[in-house]
Design an enzyme around this catalytic site. Structure first.
Site: not given
Ligand code: PGA
Length: 246
Positions: A7, A90, A160, A166, A208
């Site tokens: 979130w 992250h 990621e 994002g 995304s």
């Molecule tokens: P996103 O974020 O799905 O908005 O790209 C993924 C994340 O950063 O864990």
């Protein structure tokens, strides 16, 4: 499949948190995926103590282990609030200053308190001569090097790529590139873990993931689940996404 709803700081009031929790509970009942919610820290205890059918994750843990460190939330505090997982490393935390050494230390804190770490790795951009692969290897190696073999087996990995985070489904990684990366990650893991245990570490994808691409990204790519950001905080998108995966 493991589905983690990150979130981030998209959820800023308890009313929205309660609506999303109720929805997650309903969707989890109809889904075979293990659903994990990673809410902002102030909501964790409120949600986790209300809901036992879902699992909860910390979005990060402190580098400290308690004491006079104003503003910090330690691994132990997260466990006490009801978390059983912790997102570590992250890219948004790394961008705010977490070094590779910090990530390694946070992993140790999480493991010491039996929080299952979700270690995030990913390159900023791709280059044609494969330097991004060396970066992935370095992130993995520096994070796992100091852990015991037993601890290494506890980790969940989330690949990621920063360039894909994002945005929207069109900007996510292509399935063929994801398959290739999953193979590469497994190769590095098999060098860092004993025997065949590198093959059993779950490898998730994040960046995304939306209802439009989750199926494509899950079929034949070798991923064991997803770390979903923005789409996990929109009730319509989250519903469609969980159903698309099922
Ligand atoms: P996103 O974020 O799905 O908005 O790209 C993924 C994340 O950063 O864990």
């Amino acid at each position: 499949m493991i589905l983690i709803a990150n979130w981030k700081a998209y959820v800023e009031d308890t009313k929205k948190a309660a609506v999303l929790l109720k929805l997650a509970k309903r969707l989890a009942r109809a889904s075979e995926a293990t659903m994990v919610i990673a809410p902002p820290a102030p909501f964790l205890s409120l949600l986790a103590h209300k809901e036992r059918a879902l699992a909860f994750a910390a979005q990060d843990v402190s580098l400290t282990t308690g004491g006079a460190t104003t503003g910090e939330s330690t691994a132990q505090a997260y466990v006490s609030a009801g978390a059983t997982y912790a997102i570590i490393g992250h890219s948004e935390r790394r961008a705010m200053g977490d070094s590779m050494a910090d990530v390694a230390q946070k992993l140790s804190h999480a493991l010491a308190h039996e929080l299952r770490p979700v270690l995030c790795i990913g390159e900023k951009e791709r280059d044609s001569d494969g330097r991004y692969l060396a970066h992935i290897r370095e992130q993995l190696d520096s994070a796992l090097r100091h852990l015991s073999q037993k601890e290494r087996k506890q980790i969940i990995l989330a690949y990621e790529p920063i360039w894909a985070i994002g945005k929207n489904a069109d900007a996510a990684i292509r399935p063929a590139d994801l398959s290739e990366m999953v193979l590469y990650i497994r190769k590095v893991l098999s060098e860092l873990l004993p025997g065949r245990s590198g093959l059993t570490v779950p490898v998730l994808y994040g960046g995304s993931v939306e209802p439009e691409n989750i199926r494509l990204l899950s079929e034949g790519t070798g991923v064991d689940g997803f770390l979903v950001g923005h789409a996990s905080t929109d009730p319509v998108m989250w519903t469609k996404l969980v159903k698309a995966l099922a």
